[in-house]
Design a protein around this motif. Structure first.
Motif, short mmCIF file in Angstrom:
data_model
loop_
_atom_site.label_atom_id
_atom_site.label_comp_id
_atom_site.label_asym_id
_atom_site.label_seq_id
_atom_site.Cartn_x
_atom_site.Cartn_y
_atom_site.Cartn_z
N MET A 1 15.52 29.36 -5.30
CA MET A 1 16.99 29.64 -6.02
C MET A 1 18.66 28.73 -5.03
O MET A 1 19.69 28.84 -5.57
N VAL A 2 18.66 29.48 -4.29
CA VAL A 2 19.46 28.03 -3.03
C VAL A 2 19.04 26.46 -4.21
O VAL A 2 20.88 25.92 -4.82
N ASP A 3 18.62 25.57 -3.99
CA ASP A 3 18.36 24.40 -5.11
C ASP A 3 19.35 24.94 -6.12
O ASP A 3 20.67 24.12 -5.98
N ALA A 4 19.10 25.41 -7.13
CA ALA A 4 19.51 25.55 -8.31
C ALA A 4 20.65 26.05 -8.66
O ALA A 4 21.73 25.71 -8.79
N ALA A 5 21.46 26.80 -7.22
CA ALA A 5 22.76 27.29 -6.96
C ALA A 5 23.85 25.52 -6.44
O ALA A 5 24.81 25.96 -7.30
N SER A 6 22.80 25.27 -6.00
CA SER A 6 24.08 24.04 -5.33
C SER A 6 23.71 22.84 -6.75
O SER A 6 24.91 22.85 -6.42
N ALA A 7 23.47 23.08 -6.72
CA ALA A 7 23.12 21.83 -8.34
C ALA A 7 23.68 22.41 -9.32
O ALA A 7 24.80 21.32 -10.28
N ALA A 8 23.79 23.86 -9.59
CA ALA A 8 24.67 24.07 -10.15
C ALA A 8 26.07 24.70 -10.15
O ALA A 8 27.68 24.84 -10.61
N GLY A 9 26.28 24.19 -8.73
CA GLY A 9 28.06 24.38 -8.41
C GLY A 9 28.26 25.88 -7.94
O GLY A 9 29.58 25.87 -7.68
N ILE A 10 27.96 26.80 -7.69
CA ILE A 10 28.20 28.49 -7.77
C ILE A 10 27.40 28.70 -6.46
O ILE A 10 26.25 28.30 -5.38
N SER A 11 27.90 29.85 -5.55
CA SER A 11 26.91 29.93 -4.60
C SER A 11 25.75 30.44 -4.69
O SER A 11 25.28 31.37 -6.15
N LYS A 12 24.96 30.88 -3.83
CA LYS A 12 24.26 32.03 -4.08
C LYS A 12 24.15 33.10 -4.00
O LYS A 12 23.47 33.34 -5.75
N ARG A 13 25.26 33.55 -4.10
CA ARG A 13 24.88 34.86 -3.89
C ARG A 13 25.21 35.07 -5.80
O ARG A 13 24.95 35.91 -6.50
N THR A 14 26.08 34.37 -6.20
CA THR A 14 26.47 34.31 -7.47
C THR A 14 25.31 34.14 -8.59
O THR A 14 24.90 34.60 -9.43
N ALA A 15 24.79 33.27 -8.04
CA ALA A 15 22.98 32.72 -8.93
C ALA A 15 22.41 33.86 -8.99
O ALA A 15 21.79 34.61 -9.57
N PHE A 16 22.41 35.14 -8.03
CA PHE A 16 21.12 36.09 -7.82
C PHE A 16 22.18 36.91 -8.71
O PHE A 16 21.01 37.75 -9.22
N LYS A 17 23.25 36.98 -8.79
CA LYS A 17 24.10 38.40 -9.76
C LYS A 17 23.77 37.24 -11.06
O LYS A 17 23.24 38.33 -12.01
N TRP A 18 23.56 36.48 -11.41
CA TRP A 18 23.73 36.10 -13.24
C TRP A 18 21.85 36.08 -13.39
O TRP A 18 21.65 36.17 -14.69
N LEU A 19 21.05 36.07 -12.38
CA LEU A 19 18.97 35.97 -12.46
C LEU A 19 19.46 37.92 -12.66
O LEU A 19 18.67 37.93 -13.34
N ALA A 20 19.82 38.38 -11.84
CA ALA A 20 19.69 40.05 -11.66
C ALA A 20 20.46 40.24 -13.47
O ALA A 20 19.98 41.14 -13.60
N ARG A 21 21.49 40.13 -14.38
CA ARG A 21 21.67 40.31 -14.98
C ARG A 21 20.81 40.13 -16.01
O ARG A 21 20.63 40.62 -16.96
#
Length: 53
Positions: A1-21
């Motif tokens: 997940m951290v690699d995907a967040a970095s690739a998208a240019g977003i924070s890990k927290r935002t990535a997890f928030k979007w995943l939950a949504r």
């Protein structure tokens, strides 16, 4: 997940928030939405606004 967040240019927290949504509501839950509050507690009545105009 951290690699995907970095690739998208977003924070890990935002990535997890979007995943939950996404998990809660599918792709439709990822659509842009307003940051405005759903209601305004101290909004003036429409009549008062018209009088001011």
């Amino acid at each position: 997940m951290v690699d995907a967040a970095s690739a998208a240019g977003i924070s890990k927290r935002t990535a997890f928030k979007w995943l939950a949504r996404f998990r809660a509501g599918g792709e439709a839950a990822l659509d842009d939405r307003s940051n405005a509050p759903h209601r305004i507690r101290h909004k003036l009545p429409d009549q008062t606004i018209e009088e001011i105009k």
